[in-house]
Write an enzyme that holds these catalytic residues in place. Structure first.
Site, PDB file in Angstrom:
ATOM      1  N   CYS A   1       0.900  -1.558   0.462  1.00 49.66           N
ATOM      2  CA  CYS A   1       0.208  -0.110  -0.299  1.00 49.66           C
ATOM      3  C   CYS A   1       0.926   0.948  -0.151  1.00 49.66           C
ATOM      4  CB  CYS A   1      -0.865  -0.045   1.395  1.00 49.66           C
ATOM      5  SG  CYS A   1      -2.186  -1.472   0.783  1.00 49.66           S
TER       6      CYS A   1
HETATM    7  C1  UGA Z   1      -0.564   1.113   5.332  1.00 48.73           C
HETATM    8  C2  UGA Z   1      -2.145   1.773   5.948  1.00 48.73           C
HETATM    9  O1  UGA Z   1      -1.175   2.234   7.711  1.00 48.73           O
HETATM   10  C3  UGA Z   1      -3.288   1.429   6.361  1.00 48.73           C
HETATM   11  O2  UGA Z   1      -4.021   2.549   7.032  1.00 48.73           O
HETATM   12  C4  UGA Z   1      -4.025   1.578   5.192  1.00 48.73           C
HETATM   13  O3  UGA Z   1      -5.131   1.176   4.889  1.00 48.73           O
HETATM   14  C5  UGA Z   1      -3.160   0.707   4.409  1.00 48.73           C
HETATM   15  O4  UGA Z   1      -2.335   1.089   4.225  1.00 48.73           O
HETATM   16  C6  UGA Z   1      -3.827   0.042   3.054  1.00 48.73           C
HETATM   17  O5  UGA Z   1      -3.667   0.542   2.009  1.00 48.73           O
HETATM   18  O6  UGA Z   1      -4.588  -1.243   2.616  1.00 48.73           O
HETATM   19  P1  UGA Z   1      -0.185  -1.451   5.934  1.00 48.73           P
HETATM   20  O7  UGA Z   1       0.550  -1.480   4.872  1.00 48.73           O
HETATM   21  O8  UGA Z   1      -1.162  -2.922   6.406  1.00 48.73           O
HETATM   22  O9  UGA Z   1      -1.118  -0.393   5.977  1.00 48.73           O
HETATM   23  O10 UGA Z   1       1.607  -1.041   6.463  1.00 48.73           O
HETATM   24  P2  UGA Z   1       1.668  -0.374   7.706  1.00 48.73           P
HETATM   25  O11 UGA Z   1       0.860  -0.454   9.464  1.00 48.73           O
HETATM   26  O12 UGA Z   1       0.983   0.742   7.486  1.00 48.73           O
HETATM   27  O13 UGA Z   1       2.991  -0.214   7.943  1.00 48.73           O
HETATM   28  C7  UGA Z   1       3.773   0.037   6.693  1.00 48.73           C
HETATM   29  C8  UGA Z   1       5.358  -0.417   6.620  1.00 48.73           C
HETATM   30  O14 UGA Z   1       6.160   1.238   6.928  1.00 48.73           O
HETATM   31  C9  UGA Z   1       6.188  -1.828   7.528  1.00 48.73           C
HETATM   32  O15 UGA Z   1       7.068  -1.383   6.116  1.00 48.73           O
HETATM   33  C10 UGA Z   1       6.421  -0.865   8.437  1.00 48.73           C
HETATM   34  O16 UGA Z   1       7.233  -1.419   8.648  1.00 48.73           O
HETATM   35  C11 UGA Z   1       7.181   0.716   8.041  1.00 48.73           C
HETATM   36  N1  UGA Z   1       7.068   1.573   9.280  1.00 48.73           N
HETATM   37  C12 UGA Z   1       5.291   1.270  10.516  1.00 48.73           C
HETATM   38  C13 UGA Z   1       8.175   1.836   8.993  1.00 48.73           C
HETATM   39  O17 UGA Z   1       8.926   1.949   8.700  1.00 48.73           O
HETATM   40  N2  UGA Z   1       7.772   3.261  10.687  1.00 48.73           N
HETATM   41  C14 UGA Z   1       7.150   3.247  11.492  1.00 48.73           C
HETATM   42  O18 UGA Z   1       7.261   4.247  12.366  1.00 48.73           O
HETATM   43  C15 UGA Z   1       5.806   2.878  11.055  1.00 48.73           C
END
Ligand code: UGA
Length: 416
Positions: free
Chosen positions: A261
């Site tokens: 996403c």
């Molecule tokens: C993301 C959004 O958080 C959701 O709100 C959204 O609905 C979804 O995309 C979508 O569009 O369907 P997701 O892809 O499940 O959700 O993953 P996240 O939890 O957002 O994490 C994304 C990436 O960011 C991961 O690789 C994680 O490791 C990284 N991340 C997250 C960081 O490097 N640092 C952080 O502080 C948080």
């Protein structure tokens, strides 16, 4: 209410299961019969999602490949995938195929229903692509059927919790009659509901994910500076997070964001901006920094171990903990470079080995204990279990800030 959900991917399946749990009559349509069979007969989700198999065993969902089954529906949700090319432009063929089938079924459907797009699409898509296809049914939007754009904000791994406890519900509506139908479905949720037009709803979804991506690249940039100055980025983030305007979430510095996403939606927004003739410099910066960030892990590693013929162990392959999804995982870039530089790669992940193995059959998948026996260890995903390993005497380069790994003989964080 009578609901149809088109597409049994993680958004569609979670939507179908949760709406059934809430007492709605749900039909799930997909072109993949095997997938539907697994869902219906074995109550097993094709992708890992916390609590989903359990929920599937509790609810009744009718599954079918036949779009005629949507005909009693009050609301038809389009939840099909929108893959993108390298430039960020999305392929709409799943949307157009599903909408064409819905239009066919609408020809024979006499009572009013609302077609609601949940798939993530660029602003303007529902008006410019979906509505014209629906109109080929000979029926008229606003009179015979309604149209909404109702984006989803589910995190993978926490999708059921997020569906049941949304932070907000966004209803983009063609007209108020369309929006009223969605409002009826969502009014019992304990969340603010924003009713707006179709393209604003599409933009809210893209802008939300772009903002989250920006927060991550921002703290990674701060982290890269902090590392040069000998300052602990995590303490800086903690200090910043007390300010309510900043907030403490999504300030975990590391090797950047992956998944299906954030990178895709960011690229989609950049591509859309460029189409209008606007250069989105901040968003481009967010993306470029993210691309480079994963490789910083390998740069740090090289300071301690020459890569040629070295055995490098990876802890974590999934794009984040709690999922088996490796789409755009930072591990992909890291493994590519390690192999190019002649290293031997051994890897462990509690859930994602099967999916990663399809991309990299040439590397060895081992236990986490065997990974610890490598010449050096890279931490790529912050699975909780990695906080219980014994790193004493090892060389560890950490991309995700696993506290226990600090006991290693040589320990370096990617930006701390
Ligand atoms: C993301 C959004 O958080 C959701 O709100 C959204 O609905 C979804 O995309 C979508 O569009 O369907 P997701 O892809 O499940 O959700 O993953 P996240 O939890 O957002 O994490 C994304 C990436 O960011 C991961 O690789 C994680 O490791 C990284 N991340 C997250 C960081 O490097 N640092 C952080 O502080 C948080």
């Amino acid at each position: 209410m009578k609901i149809s959900v088109i597409g049994a991917g993680y958004v569609g399946l979670v939507t179908a299961a949760c709406l059934a749990k809430l007492g709605n009559d749900v039909v799930l349509i997909d072109i993949d019969e095997d997938k539907l069979e697994a869902i219906h007969n074995n109550r097993v989700s094709p992708t890992y999602e916390e609590g989903l198999n359990e929920l599937l065993s509790q609810v009744h969902i009718q599954v079918s490949t036949d779009y005629e089954k949507i005909s009693p529906s009050d609301i038809i949700f389009i939840c099909v995938g929108t893959p993108s090319d390298k430039s960020g432009s999305i392929f709409l063929e799943h949307i157009t195929e599903a909408t064409t089938q819905i239009a066919e079924a609408l020809k024979r459907k006499l009572d009013y229903c609302v077609v609601a797009v949940k798939s993530t699409v660029a602003p303007g898509t529902t008006e410019e692509v979906v509505i014209p296809i629906l109109a080929t049914s000979g029926r008229k939007a606003g009179n015979d059927f309604g149209v909404c754009m109702c984006p989803e904000f589910l995190r993978e791994g926490k999708a059921i919790h997020d569906f049941m406890n949304p932070a907000r519900v966004i209803i983009g509506e063609y007209d108020s009659k369309s929006g009223d139908m969605l409002y009826k479905l969502y009014q019992s949720f304990n969340a603010p509901i924003l009713r707006t037009n179709l393209r604003t709803a599409e933009m809210i979804k893209l802008a939300s994910n772009a903002f989250l991506a920006t927060k991550i690249s921002f703290i990674n940039e701060v982290g890269n500076i902090c590392k040069q100055l000998g300052i602990d980025t995590y303490e800086v983030a903690k200090g910043m997070g007390f300010d309510e305007r900043i907030g403490s979430k999504f300030l975990n510095a590391g090797i950047g964001f992956g998944g299906s996403c954030l990178p895709k939606d960011l690229k989609m927004l950049i591509a859309k901006a460029k189409e209008t003739g606007y250069e989105p410099t901040i968003l481009e910066g967010v993306l470029n920094l993210n691309e480079a960030q994963a490789l910083k892990l390998v740069e740090s590693l090289k300071k301690h171990v020459p890569l040629k013929d070295a055995v490098i162990g990876l802890l974590g392959l999934a794009f984040k903990p709690g999922t088996d999804d490796v789409r755009d995982s930072r591990a992909i870039k890291i493994v590519e470079v390690l192999l190019q530089e002649g290293a031997v790669v051994k890897a462990y992940d509690p859930l994602a080995v099967k999916n990663f193995g399809k991309l990299f059959p040439q590397i060895e998948y081992v236990t986490k204990e065997e990974v610890l026996n490598s010449d050096a260890i890279l931490i790529v995903t912050e699975w909780e279990e990695f906080n219980h390993l014994h790193y004493k005497g090892k060389i560890v380069i950490d991309g995700r800030r696993v506290a226990k790994a600090r006991e290693a003989r040589i320990y370096e964080g990617v930006c701390w």
